[in-house]
Design an enzyme around this catalytic site. Structure first.
Site, PDB file in Angstrom:
ATOM      1  N   GLU A  64     -42.394 103.311  23.947  1.00  0.00           N
ATOM      2  CA  GLU A  64     -41.376 102.517  23.267  1.00  0.00           C
ATOM      3  C   GLU A  64     -41.506 101.013  23.512  1.00  0.00           C
ATOM      4  O   GLU A  64     -41.301 100.214  22.600  1.00  0.00           O
ATOM      5  CB  GLU A  64     -39.977 102.994  23.695  1.00  0.00           C
ATOM      6  CG  GLU A  64     -39.601 104.363  23.165  1.00  0.00           C
ATOM      7  CD  GLU A  64     -40.080 105.508  24.033  1.00  0.00           C
ATOM      8  OE1 GLU A  64     -39.756 106.677  23.729  1.00  0.00           O
ATOM      9  OE2 GLU A  64     -40.790 105.245  25.048  1.00  0.00           O
ATOM     10  N   GLU A  93     -31.650  96.377  16.303  1.00  0.00           N
ATOM     11  CA  GLU A  93     -31.797  96.526  17.748  1.00  0.00           C
ATOM     12  C   GLU A  93     -33.113  95.905  18.230  1.00  0.00           C
ATOM     13  O   GLU A  93     -33.881  96.483  18.975  1.00  0.00           O
ATOM     14  CB  GLU A  93     -31.694  97.989  18.194  1.00  0.00           C
ATOM     15  CG  GLU A  93     -31.366  98.136  19.679  1.00  0.00           C
ATOM     16  CD  GLU A  93     -31.198  99.591  20.106  1.00  0.00           C
ATOM     17  OE1 GLU A  93     -30.042 100.033  20.183  1.00  0.00           O
ATOM     18  OE2 GLU A  93     -32.214 100.265  20.361  1.00  0.00           O
ATOM     19  N   HIS A  98     -33.284 119.255  26.700  1.00  0.00           N
ATOM     20  CA  HIS A  98     -34.094 118.808  25.570  1.00  0.00           C
ATOM     21  C   HIS A  98     -35.069 119.899  25.135  1.00  0.00           C
ATOM     22  O   HIS A  98     -35.512 120.718  25.950  1.00  0.00           O
ATOM     23  CB  HIS A  98     -34.872 117.548  25.972  1.00  0.00           C
ATOM     24  CG  HIS A  98     -35.363 116.733  24.827  1.00  0.00           C
ATOM     25  ND1 HIS A  98     -36.532 116.997  24.176  1.00  0.00           N
ATOM     26  CD2 HIS A  98     -34.822 115.652  24.210  1.00  0.00           C
ATOM     27  CE1 HIS A  98     -36.721 116.103  23.208  1.00  0.00           C
ATOM     28  NE2 HIS A  98     -35.691 115.280  23.206  1.00  0.00           N
ATOM     29  N   HIS A 140     -35.085 113.127  29.160  1.00  0.00           N
ATOM     30  CA  HIS A 140     -36.091 113.413  28.128  1.00  0.00           C
ATOM     31  C   HIS A 140     -37.266 112.443  28.118  1.00  0.00           C
ATOM     32  O   HIS A 140     -38.229 112.650  27.392  1.00  0.00           O
ATOM     33  CB  HIS A 140     -35.442 113.380  26.749  1.00  0.00           C
ATOM     34  CG  HIS A 140     -35.104 111.989  26.279  1.00  0.00           C
ATOM     35  ND1 HIS A 140     -34.003 111.298  26.719  1.00  0.00           N
ATOM     36  CD2 HIS A 140     -35.749 111.170  25.404  1.00  0.00           C
ATOM     37  CE1 HIS A 140     -33.977 110.112  26.140  1.00  0.00           C
ATOM     38  NE2 HIS A 140     -35.021 110.009  25.344  1.00  0.00           N
ATOM     39  N   ARG A 161     -40.666 110.359  28.680  1.00  0.00           N
ATOM     40  CA  ARG A 161     -42.027 110.736  29.077  1.00  0.00           C
ATOM     41  C   ARG A 161     -42.347 110.301  30.502  1.00  0.00           C
ATOM     42  O   ARG A 161     -43.083 110.981  31.216  1.00  0.00           O
ATOM     43  CB  ARG A 161     -43.056 110.107  28.116  1.00  0.00           C
ATOM     44  CG  ARG A 161     -43.070 110.746  26.740  1.00  0.00           C
ATOM     45  CD  ARG A 161     -44.021 110.009  25.804  1.00  0.00           C
ATOM     46  NE  ARG A 161     -43.987 110.585  24.469  1.00  0.00           N
ATOM     47  CZ  ARG A 161     -44.807 111.522  24.034  1.00  0.00           C
ATOM     48  NH1 ARG A 161     -45.743 111.986  24.832  1.00  0.00           N
ATOM     49  NH2 ARG A 161     -44.719 111.989  22.803  1.00  0.00           N
ATOM     50  N   ASP A 174     -37.272 101.581  18.702  1.00  0.00           N
ATOM     51  CA  ASP A 174     -38.604 101.479  19.302  1.00  0.00           C
ATOM     52  C   ASP A 174     -39.429 102.751  19.156  1.00  0.00           C
ATOM     53  O   ASP A 174     -40.328 103.009  19.941  1.00  0.00           O
ATOM     54  CB  ASP A 174     -38.462 101.132  20.790  1.00  0.00           C
ATOM     55  CG  ASP A 174     -37.458 102.033  21.508  1.00  0.00           C
ATOM     56  OD1 ASP A 174     -37.242 103.182  21.054  1.00  0.00           O
ATOM     57  OD2 ASP A 174     -36.878 101.592  22.514  1.00  0.00           O
TER      58      ASP A 174
END
Length: 373
Positions: A129, A115, A240, A207, A209, A93
């Site tokens: 995503e 996927e 990260h 990590h 957003r 994604d």
């Protein structure tokens, strides 16, 4: 048959490595690395011994998603013109997956989506995503759904069931391919002085957003509290590279005595840390799929997950993003060793390690074994 495999982030490399390995004996396979996550991408490519045939430079610090998408579309158009593939294979994604798929669609090239069908039902979670995978589904010729649940999501959206193949998740294939790397201490962890056997440890990753800003501040606060409450455990947090994560984590958690902040780890080290953990606390999608292979529970720091199979099978707790709910979910696992032990012999709901074989069989028009048969 010529197949162009496009990847841009570490998770894409991990999940497409078994597909590339299975494709090469039966098709002319061209690998394109877009460089969406340059440093971590290179690390994963090296681990799996993948040398890209085409390398792009589409990402730089501070670049917006719109700029990234425009660069990807422009660069991929040139790649498609040169390679002229019969299939373009993308995974997951990411912006790389969506833009590579769109560029192929514009040129009339068939797109295969590894996927496919994962959904949260909320366009804002995860962002971007969820939008990427929903938009991609409209232009894909072959949907490789990792589970029956993913297939059902696609069918509900009006996708022709004849274009969907249930394969299992290639992350399980990748773990089996990398077995040698996690059964003993990886050299990178040894060089860093990691021992990891003195006390039980909990792996932490973050990590996404949707967890940036005030939400991440709350996560840092609850981690401080949990480290104090479970002082007999070692908490391990590979941080990260994104400054939106790195700066608050280093600032708020740098002085916690039983919390080890590390640089991002390579794939072998990640698998090793998961396999040796008593619990993982994460907002990662991939870790939700990886941890069940090792019988390790996961507390998911998100409001939604597109991987409900792990929750339904008892491997994961969807805790949400508030400190109170995260702390309660972590405590429920750490205070109940019998509950954790019950996972050790439970089957991974995400696959059996033969997903790549099914994907390649479908691409070359051979019969596809149904998972579970």
């Amino acid at each position: 048959m010529r197949v162009l495999v496009v990847l841009g982030t570490r998770p894409e490399v991990i999940k497409l490595a078994p597909v590339i390995e299975a494709l090469r004996p039966v098709a002319q396979t061209v690998v394109c690395a877009t460089g969406q996550h340059r440093e971590m991408l290179a690390q994963a490519l090296d681990f799996f011994g993948i040398e890209p045939d085409v390398t792009l430079d589409t990402m730089s610090p501070g670049r917006s998603l719109n700029v990234l998408a425009s660069r990807l579309l422009m660069e991929m158009d040139g790649v498609l013109e040169r390679v002229r593939p019969d299939w373009v294979v993308v995974q997951g994604d990411t912006t790389t997956a969506y833009c590579a798929g769109l560029a192929a669609f514009h040129r009339g090239v068939a797109v295969a989506h590894v996927e496919a069908g994962l959904r949260t039902g909320d366009l804002a979670n995860p962002f971007p995503e969820e939008a990427n995978r929903r938009l991609l589904a409209q232009i894909v010729s072959r949907h490789f759904a990792p589970t029956q649940r993913a297939r059902e999501c696609l069918v509900r959206e009006g996708i022709d069931d004849a274009r969907i193949v249930v394969t299992g998740n290639t992350v399980v294939d990748a773990i089996m391919q990398a077995r040698h790397a996690w059964e003993q201490l990886p050299p990178s962890l040894a060089r860093a002085g990691w021992r990891g056997t003195e006390t039980p440890h909990i792996l932490v990753t973050c990590h996404r957003r949707e967890n940036f800003g005030a939400t991440l501040d709350g996560i840092c606060k609850v981690l401080c509290d949990l480290c104090a409450r479970y002082a007999g455990h070692r908490w391990v947090f590979p941080v990260h590279l994104n400054p939106a994560v790195r700066e608050p984590v280093l600032r708020e958690l740098g002085a916690v005595p039983n919390l080890t902040l590390m640089e991002p780890v390579d794939y072998a080290s990640s698998l090793y840390l998961i396999s040796k953990s008593v619990l993982v606390l994460s907002d990662s999608g991939g870790i939700q799929e990886e941890a069940p292979t090792f019988g390790v529970p996961v507390v998911v720091m998100r409001s939604h997950t597109e991987r409900r199979e792990g929750v339904d099978a008892g491997f994961a707790t969807l805790a949400g993003q508030t400190p109170e709910r995260i702390e309660a979910a972590v405590s429920a696992w750490l205070d109940d060793p019998q509950r954790r032990a019950a996972l050790r012999d439970r089957a991974n709901p995400y696959g059996d390690g033969r997903a790549a074989q099914r994907i390649v069989a479908s691409l070359v028009s051979e019969a596809v074994e149904v998972p579970g048969d």
